[in-house]
Design a protein around this motif. Structure first.
Motif, PDB file in Angstrom:
ATOM      1  N   TYR A  81      23.475  54.947 -34.218  1.00 30.26           N
ATOM      2  CA  TYR A  81      24.452  53.798 -33.156  1.00 30.26           C
ATOM      3  C   TYR A  81      24.745  55.439 -31.970  1.00 30.26           C
ATOM      4  O   TYR A  81      25.138  56.152 -32.624  1.00 30.26           O
ATOM      5  N   THR A 101      28.404  55.618 -30.078  1.00 26.52           N
ATOM      6  CA  THR A 101      29.563  55.544 -29.623  1.00 26.52           C
ATOM      7  C   THR A 101      29.751  55.276 -27.988  1.00 26.52           C
ATOM      8  O   THR A 101      30.275  54.118 -28.035  1.00 26.52           O
ATOM      9  N   VAL A 112      31.493  51.165 -26.900  1.00 23.63           N
ATOM     10  CA  VAL A 112      32.479  51.898 -26.424  1.00 23.63           C
ATOM     11  C   VAL A 112      32.370  51.148 -24.384  1.00 23.63           C
ATOM     12  O   VAL A 112      32.861  50.247 -24.416  1.00 23.63           O
ATOM     13  N   ALA A 116      33.093  52.493 -40.063  1.00 22.97           N
ATOM     14  CA  ALA A 116      32.529  52.732 -38.303  1.00 22.97           C
ATOM     15  C   ALA A 116      32.679  52.918 -36.799  1.00 22.97           C
ATOM     16  O   ALA A 116      33.114  53.086 -36.198  1.00 22.97           O
ATOM     17  N   ILE A 117      31.892  51.386 -36.800  1.00 28.61           N
ATOM     18  CA  ILE A 117      31.626  50.729 -36.078  1.00 28.61           C
ATOM     19  C   ILE A 117      32.510  49.772 -36.050  1.00 28.61           C
ATOM     20  O   ILE A 117      33.440  49.754 -34.750  1.00 28.61           O
ATOM     21  N   LYS A 129      36.199  50.591 -36.473  1.00 27.63           N
ATOM     22  CA  LYS A 129      36.935  51.571 -35.810  1.00 27.63           C
ATOM     23  C   LYS A 129      37.298  51.809 -35.005  1.00 27.63           C
ATOM     24  O   LYS A 129      38.447  51.964 -33.551  1.00 27.63           O
ATOM     25  N   THR A 130      35.872  51.838 -34.029  1.00 25.15           N
ATOM     26  CA  THR A 130      35.241  52.548 -33.047  1.00 25.15           C
ATOM     27  C   THR A 130      36.012  51.567 -31.943  1.00 25.15           C
ATOM     28  O   THR A 130      36.617  51.828 -30.823  1.00 25.15           O
ATOM     29  N   LEU A 131      35.379  50.305 -32.568  1.00 20.25           N
ATOM     30  CA  LEU A 131      35.400  49.104 -31.592  1.00 20.25           C
ATOM     31  C   LEU A 131      37.628  49.096 -31.366  1.00 20.25           C
ATOM     32  O   LEU A 131      37.650  48.093 -30.151  1.00 20.25           O
ATOM     33  N   ALA A 172      39.708  50.909 -32.017  1.00 24.61           N
ATOM     34  CA  ALA A 172      40.864  51.672 -31.072  1.00 24.61           C
ATOM     35  C   ALA A 172      40.839  50.929 -29.882  1.00 24.61           C
ATOM     36  O   ALA A 172      41.544  51.537 -29.167  1.00 24.61           O
ATOM     37  N   GLU A 173      39.725  50.562 -29.353  1.00 27.28           N
ATOM     38  CA  GLU A 173      39.277  49.890 -27.947  1.00 27.28           C
ATOM     39  C   GLU A 173      39.931  48.981 -27.874  1.00 27.28           C
ATOM     40  O   GLU A 173      39.782  47.983 -26.676  1.00 27.28           O
ATOM     41  N   LEU A 193      25.984  57.130 -36.862  1.00 29.61           N
ATOM     42  CA  LEU A 193      26.365  57.286 -35.692  1.00 29.61           C
ATOM     43  C   LEU A 193      26.333  58.607 -34.526  1.00 29.61           C
ATOM     44  O   LEU A 193      27.251  59.910 -35.222  1.00 29.61           O
ATOM     45  N   ASN A 250      28.103  61.209 -31.465  1.00 30.48           N
ATOM     46  CA  ASN A 250      29.111  60.877 -30.597  1.00 30.48           C
ATOM     47  C   ASN A 250      29.216  62.149 -29.477  1.00 30.48           C
ATOM     48  O   ASN A 250      29.676  63.542 -30.288  1.00 30.48           O
TER      49      ASN A 250
END
Length: 421
Positions: free
Chosen positions: A32, A34, A38, A66-67, A69-71, A73-74, A393, A395
């Motif tokens: 995936y 990042t 985002v 992990a996906i 948490k990434t989203l 955080a947005e 993932l 980044n």
């Protein structure tokens, strides 16, 4: 748009060569981006700018922490459809007041878990569920915020298995009975009606079905308010599709979807929730597989991969199309030929594509299934005792394994042998 591009003749995931990941983790695997995750979330968030809103990622599409948490955080909320997904979202650090609980079969235990851990709202799908929710919340001394999912009987013009807004589908209550059911909800203890929920299906490639459904929701809002209900939140679901084939006409953009929402329900002064899943993560992920054999058959040739239907079930289940590309970029003049692209599982259904035009490939070459981020890893199984596919993932120029491939011993040792054997 995604961040899987050829660079100097090789496929990259952002700034990482895909072949480098394959050498580190083995094939098949999901990877995936990042940056793509985002970007796609922000497109939805920006499309609703100027409205009180929350974009709740439909985590059934891909639920690795992990996906999430990434989203999160947005600023994303989460749309969950099971107690397990609720627990997964909380484990990823998502606060309860940003989690919406959907689904037609919530159990009393799942309801209790969400009430204990905190919940933004329950999207109630039936009167029996509402009665159970009322009883559990009352026993706990809590008040559960709810919307009621209405079925607007709108044809989403999508695959029959992922249409959810027609009268024959199992989801929600008929919109014709909404006033009756809302009156029932208002009389029950332990719950508070705060809004309306609607979701008509997945992989929609036109805006017209959304417009028809949202117009009905707008009319219902006015009617329910006249009946004395405090309708202050509209959960409009998700379902906006993605292009799976590069030759396909592109589905509507989030900005156009946002304009539609503002046009149809913006005058109501409600907080708006949407629940995109596929469009956020679909093009943010690819499945990478290795060619095991190139086989000549009677009148057709086969590419036999180490990836199978248990790793990516969408083609077998939905007749879904995925672009399949070599990880090493073919020469511009490379002659293409038709192949059936198949996996090693002992079923004819383990077929990804029939008579797909492909450049020359040999055993050991890598291929990538594009647009595989949604409903890929989450629907994978261990059929034929094949270990689950690892997830990675990326980044920028970094990558990390976010779900390792289990060993054969780990997979087999989960079985328990009865003492009489």
């Amino acid at each position: 748009m995604d961040h899987f591009l050829y660079r100097d003749g090789a496929l990259y995931a952002e700034d990482v060569p895909v072949a480098e990941i394959a050498a580190a983790v083995g094939t098949p695997f999901y990877v995936y981006s990042t940056a793509t995750l985002v970007r796609h979330f922000r497109l939805f968030d920006e499309a609703l700018e100027g409205m009180d809103h929350l974009v709740c990622y439909a985590m059934k599409a891909a639920s690795n922490q992990a996906i999430l948490k990434t989203l999160a955080a947005e600023g994303a909320g989460m749309d969950v459809v099971s107690g397990g997904e609720y627990r997964r979202a909380r484990a990823a650090g998502v606060p309860g007041d940003r989690i919406v609980f959907s689904g037609v079969g919530k159990t009393a235990e799942e309801i209790r878990t969400a009430l204990e851990g905190g919940i933004r709202q329950f999207n109630v799908e039936s009167e029996p569920e509402m009665e159970v929710l009322s009883a559990v919340a009352s026993q706990m001394g809590k008040t559960a915020p709810i919307t009621i999912r209405v079925n607007p009987d709108v044809d989403a013009k999508t695959h029959a298995k992922i249409a959810t807004g027609k009268s024959e589908n199992k989801f929600g209550i008929p919109i014709s009975r909404a006033r009756e059911v809302y009156a029932m909800a208002a009389a029950l203890p332990g719950i508070e009606v705060i809004g309306i929920d609607v979701h008509i299906g997945s992989q929609l490639t036109e805006l017209e079905p959304f417009e028809l459904a949202y117009q009905k929701v707008a009319e219902l809002t006015e009617t329910l308010r006249a009946d004395g209900h405090d309708i202050r939140r509209l959960d409009l679901g998700g379902g906006l599709g993605i292009p799976y084939a590069r030759s396909n006409e592109a589905p509507p953009l989030p900005v156009d979807y946002g304009a539609l929402i503002k046009r149809t329900v913006g005058h109501l002064g409600c907080e708006i929730e949407i629940e995109p899943g596929r469009l956020i993560v679909g093009n943010a992920g690819i499945l990478v597989s290795e060619v095991i054999y190139v086989k000549s058959g009677e009148g057709r040739d086969f590419l036999i991969l180490d990836g199978a239907m248990n790793d990516l079930i969408r083609p077998a289940m939905y007749e879904a199309y995925h672009d399949i590309i070599p990880v090493i970029e073919p020469a511009p003049a490379a002659e293409q030929a038709p192949f059936d692209i198949v996996g090693p599982v002992c079923e004819t259904g383990d077929t990804f594509a029939r008579q797909r035009m492909m450049p020359p490939l040999s055993a050991g070459d890598l291929v990538a299934f594009r647009s595989a981020g949604a409903y890929g890893a989450v629907m994978a199984s261990e059929y034929n005792s094949r270990p689950l596919v690892p997830e990675v993932l990326v980044n920028g120029d970094q990558f990390a394994v976010i779900r390792p491939r289990p060993t054969f011993d780990e997979m087999i040792n989960r079985d328990t042998i009865p003492e009489w054997l």
